[in-house]
Motif scaffolding. Structure first.
Motif, PDB file in Angstrom:
ATOM      1  N   ALA A 133       0.823  -1.204   0.000  1.00 52.01           N
ATOM      2  CA  ALA A 133       0.000   0.000   0.000  1.00 52.01           C
ATOM      3  C   ALA A 133       0.863   1.261   0.000  1.00 52.01           C
ATOM      4  O   ALA A 133       0.433   2.306  -0.463  1.00 52.01           O
ATOM      5  CB  ALA A 133      -0.929   0.001   1.212  1.00 52.01           C
ATOM      6  N   TYR A 134       2.072   1.169   0.545  1.00 57.20           N
ATOM      7  CA  TYR A 134       2.978   2.312   0.550  1.00 57.20           C
ATOM      8  C   TYR A 134       3.838   2.377  -0.714  1.00 57.20           C
ATOM      9  O   TYR A 134       4.348   3.422  -1.062  1.00 57.20           O
ATOM     10  CB  TYR A 134       3.905   2.250   1.770  1.00 57.20           C
ATOM     11  CG  TYR A 134       3.173   2.384   3.076  1.00 57.20           C
ATOM     12  CD1 TYR A 134       2.682   3.610   3.482  1.00 57.20           C
ATOM     13  CD2 TYR A 134       2.961   1.296   3.894  1.00 57.20           C
ATOM     14  CE1 TYR A 134       2.004   3.740   4.683  1.00 57.20           C
ATOM     15  CE2 TYR A 134       2.285   1.412   5.085  1.00 57.20           C
ATOM     16  CZ  TYR A 134       1.814   2.641   5.483  1.00 57.20           C
ATOM     17  OH  TYR A 134       1.143   2.780   6.652  1.00 57.20           O
ATOM     18  N   LEU A 135       4.026   1.248  -1.360  1.00 61.69           N
ATOM     19  CA  LEU A 135       4.924   1.184  -2.500  1.00 61.69           C
ATOM     20  C   LEU A 135       4.405   1.971  -3.697  1.00 61.69           C
ATOM     21  O   LEU A 135       5.170   2.700  -4.334  1.00 61.69           O
ATOM     22  CB  LEU A 135       5.154  -0.281  -2.894  1.00 61.69           C
ATOM     23  CG  LEU A 135       6.160  -0.526  -4.000  1.00 61.69           C
ATOM     24  CD1 LEU A 135       7.533  -0.063  -3.548  1.00 61.69           C
ATOM     25  CD2 LEU A 135       6.205  -2.006  -4.344  1.00 61.69           C
ATOM     26  N   LEU A 136       3.137   1.857  -4.017  1.00 63.47           N
ATOM     27  CA  LEU A 136       2.595   2.543  -5.180  1.00 63.47           C
ATOM     28  C   LEU A 136       2.698   4.065  -5.071  1.00 63.47           C
ATOM     29  O   LEU A 136       3.186   4.707  -6.019  1.00 63.47           O
ATOM     30  CB  LEU A 136       1.149   2.113  -5.431  1.00 63.47           C
ATOM     31  CG  LEU A 136       0.478   2.723  -6.662  1.00 63.47           C
ATOM     32  CD1 LEU A 136       1.186   2.262  -7.927  1.00 63.47           C
ATOM     33  CD2 LEU A 136      -0.981   2.360  -6.714  1.00 63.47           C
ATOM     34  N   PRO A 137       2.306   4.701  -3.967  1.00 60.79           N
ATOM     35  CA  PRO A 137       2.477   6.154  -3.896  1.00 60.79           C
ATOM     36  C   PRO A 137       3.940   6.592  -3.958  1.00 60.79           C
ATOM     37  O   PRO A 137       4.254   7.620  -4.575  1.00 60.79           O
ATOM     38  CB  PRO A 137       1.871   6.526  -2.540  1.00 60.79           C
ATOM     39  CG  PRO A 137       0.939   5.428  -2.222  1.00 60.79           C
ATOM     40  CD  PRO A 137       1.519   4.203  -2.833  1.00 60.79           C
ATOM     41  N   ILE A 138       4.845   5.819  -3.363  1.00 61.56           N
ATOM     42  CA  ILE A 138       6.264   6.178  -3.420  1.00 61.56           C
ATOM     43  C   ILE A 138       6.776   6.117  -4.850  1.00 61.56           C
ATOM     44  O   ILE A 138       7.516   6.997  -5.297  1.00 61.56           O
ATOM     45  CB  ILE A 138       7.077   5.266  -2.482  1.00 61.56           C
ATOM     46  CG1 ILE A 138       6.769   5.621  -1.027  1.00 61.56           C
ATOM     47  CG2 ILE A 138       8.570   5.389  -2.739  1.00 61.56           C
ATOM     48  CD1 ILE A 138       7.376   4.681  -0.022  1.00 61.56           C
ATOM     49  N   VAL A 139       6.375   5.084  -5.581  1.00 60.32           N
ATOM     50  CA  VAL A 139       6.808   4.947  -6.974  1.00 60.32           C
ATOM     51  C   VAL A 139       6.244   6.082  -7.827  1.00 60.32           C
ATOM     52  O   VAL A 139       6.954   6.670  -8.654  1.00 60.32           O
ATOM     53  CB  VAL A 139       6.391   3.568  -7.535  1.00 60.32           C
ATOM     54  CG1 VAL A 139       6.534   3.509  -9.039  1.00 60.32           C
ATOM     55  CG2 VAL A 139       7.216   2.475  -6.889  1.00 60.32           C
ATOM     56  N   VAL A 140       4.979   6.427  -7.620  1.00 61.02           N
ATOM     57  CA  VAL A 140       4.360   7.502  -8.404  1.00 61.02           C
ATOM     58  C   VAL A 140       5.029   8.842  -8.104  1.00 61.02           C
ATOM     59  O   VAL A 140       5.336   9.615  -9.021  1.00 61.02           O
ATOM     60  CB  VAL A 140       2.837   7.558  -8.126  1.00 61.02           C
ATOM     61  CG1 VAL A 140       2.219   8.806  -8.697  1.00 61.02           C
ATOM     62  CG2 VAL A 140       2.157   6.329  -8.694  1.00 61.02           C
ATOM     63  N   ILE A 141       5.285   9.134  -6.835  1.00 59.80           N
ATOM     64  CA  ILE A 141       5.918  10.408  -6.470  1.00 59.80           C
ATOM     65  C   ILE A 141       7.343  10.475  -7.008  1.00 59.80           C
ATOM     66  O   ILE A 141       7.771  11.512  -7.532  1.00 59.80           O
ATOM     67  CB  ILE A 141       5.875  10.586  -4.943  1.00 59.80           C
ATOM     68  CG1 ILE A 141       4.440  10.851  -4.504  1.00 59.80           C
ATOM     69  CG2 ILE A 141       6.781  11.709  -4.490  1.00 59.80           C
ATOM     70  CD1 ILE A 141       4.233  10.830  -3.013  1.00 59.80           C
ATOM     71  N   THR A 142       8.093   9.373  -6.903  1.00 62.00           N
ATOM     72  CA  THR A 142       9.469   9.361  -7.403  1.00 62.00           C
ATOM     73  C   THR A 142       9.504   9.541  -8.916  1.00 62.00           C
ATOM     74  O   THR A 142      10.325  10.291  -9.438  1.00 62.00           O
ATOM     75  CB  THR A 142      10.153   8.037  -7.009  1.00 62.00           C
ATOM     76  OG1 THR A 142      10.069   7.888  -5.594  1.00 62.00           O
ATOM     77  CG2 THR A 142      11.598   8.027  -7.436  1.00 62.00           C
ATOM     78  N   GLY A 184       7.224  11.033 -10.764  1.00 59.12           N
ATOM     79  CA  GLY A 184       6.856  12.419 -11.058  1.00 59.12           C
ATOM     80  C   GLY A 184       7.998  13.380 -10.789  1.00 59.12           C
ATOM     81  O   GLY A 184       8.234  14.309 -11.571  1.00 59.12           O
ATOM     82  N   ALA A 185       8.725  13.169  -9.696  1.00 60.29           N
ATOM     83  CA  ALA A 185       9.856  14.041  -9.378  1.00 60.29           C
ATOM     84  C   ALA A 185      10.953  13.919 -10.434  1.00 60.29           C
ATOM     85  O   ALA A 185      11.536  14.932 -10.854  1.00 60.29           O
ATOM     86  CB  ALA A 185      10.404  13.710  -7.997  1.00 60.29           C
ATOM     87  N   LEU A 186      11.241  12.686 -10.859  1.00 63.41           N
ATOM     88  CA  LEU A 186      12.245  12.508 -11.907  1.00 63.41           C
ATOM     89  C   LEU A 186      11.794  13.140 -13.229  1.00 63.41           C
ATOM     90  O   LEU A 186      12.609  13.702 -13.970  1.00 63.41           O
ATOM     91  CB  LEU A 186      12.539  11.021 -12.106  1.00 63.41           C
ATOM     92  CG  LEU A 186      13.361  10.364 -11.003  1.00 63.41           C
ATOM     93  CD1 LEU A 186      13.475   8.860 -11.250  1.00 63.41           C
ATOM     94  CD2 LEU A 186      14.732  10.985 -10.919  1.00 63.41           C
ATOM     95  N   GLY A 187      10.509  13.066 -13.522  1.00 66.38           N
ATOM     96  CA  GLY A 187       9.994  13.704 -14.738  1.00 66.38           C
ATOM     97  C   GLY A 187      10.131  15.216 -14.689  1.00 66.38           C
ATOM     98  O   GLY A 187      10.506  15.860 -15.679  1.00 66.38           O
ATOM     99  N   ILE A 188       9.852  15.808 -13.525  1.00 65.21           N
ATOM    100  CA  ILE A 188       9.983  17.250 -13.384  1.00 65.21           C
ATOM    101  C   ILE A 188      11.437  17.679 -13.490  1.00 65.21           C
ATOM    102  O   ILE A 188      11.768  18.675 -14.150  1.00 65.21           O
ATOM    103  CB  ILE A 188       9.355  17.719 -12.050  1.00 65.21           C
ATOM    104  CG1 ILE A 188       7.837  17.577 -12.130  1.00 65.21           C
ATOM    105  CG2 ILE A 188       9.738  19.148 -11.716  1.00 65.21           C
ATOM    106  CD1 ILE A 188       7.128  17.806 -10.817  1.00 65.21           C
ATOM    107  N   VAL A 189      12.338  16.927 -12.852  1.00 66.39           N
ATOM    108  CA  VAL A 189      13.773  17.245 -12.930  1.00 66.39           C
ATOM    109  C   VAL A 189      14.256  17.120 -14.374  1.00 66.39           C
ATOM    110  O   VAL A 189      15.021  17.964 -14.853  1.00 66.39           O
ATOM    111  CB  VAL A 189      14.573  16.328 -11.981  1.00 66.39           C
ATOM    112  CG1 VAL A 189      16.059  16.421 -12.253  1.00 66.39           C
ATOM    113  CG2 VAL A 189      14.289  16.692 -10.538  1.00 66.39           C
ATOM    114  N   GLY A 190      13.822  16.086 -15.078  1.00 63.15           N
ATOM    115  CA  GLY A 190      14.210  15.914 -16.474  1.00 63.15           C
ATOM    116  C   GLY A 190      13.685  17.035 -17.365  1.00 63.15           C
ATOM    117  O   GLY A 190      14.391  17.519 -18.249  1.00 63.15           O
ATOM    118  N   THR A 191      12.446  17.451 -17.130  1.00 62.56           N
ATOM    119  CA  THR A 191      11.882  18.553 -17.909  1.00 62.56           C
ATOM    120  C   THR A 191      12.636  19.848 -17.647  1.00 62.56           C
ATOM    121  O   THR A 191      12.940  20.614 -18.577  1.00 62.56           O
ATOM    122  CB  THR A 191      10.388  18.731 -17.560  1.00 62.56           C
ATOM    123  OG1 THR A 191       9.709  17.503 -17.821  1.00 62.56           O
ATOM    124  CG2 THR A 191       9.761  19.846 -18.374  1.00 62.56           C
TER     125      THR A 191
END
Length: 102
Positions: A44-53, A55-62
């Motif tokens: 239950a904790y793994l999915l939100p952590i993966v989604v947030i990570t 998204g953060a990598l996508g923002i940094v890449g952009t």
């Protein structure tokens, strides 16, 4: 199964002879079992952590791509300005670069 045997598993602190005695005398028997508290599984904790990570990598890449494009545009503008010399429009002249020697 014997009719005198208690149903299910008894708690370890209730002797079988007390159960049989209560059954023969007709006393009510209350058995309390404690179940462990249900917590949230790790999944239950793994999915939100993966989604947030992600998204953060996508923002940094952009952000890195935007900075690279701005750097490229600045170098291109400097190269064009250096090669073109002064720009004149309707009698107004604008030098884009400083003169190299004076």
């Amino acid at each position: 199964m014997n009719d005198r045997e208690p149903p299910g598993t008894l708690a370890p602190h209730i002797p079988a002879d007390l159960y049989r005695q209560a059954q023969t005398t007709g006393q009510p028997i209350v058995i309390v079992t404690h179940t462990p508290a249900q917590g949230r599984p790790a999944r239950a904790y793994l999915l939100p952590i993966v989604v947030i990570t992600t998204g953060a990598l996508g923002i940094v890449g952009t952000f890195a791509a935007v900075l690279a494009l701005l750097d490229y545009a600045a170098h291109t503008a400097a190269a064009i300005a250096g090669a073109a010399g002064p720009i004149g429009i309707g009698g107004l002249t604008l030098k884009l670069t400083r003169p190299k020697g004076k």
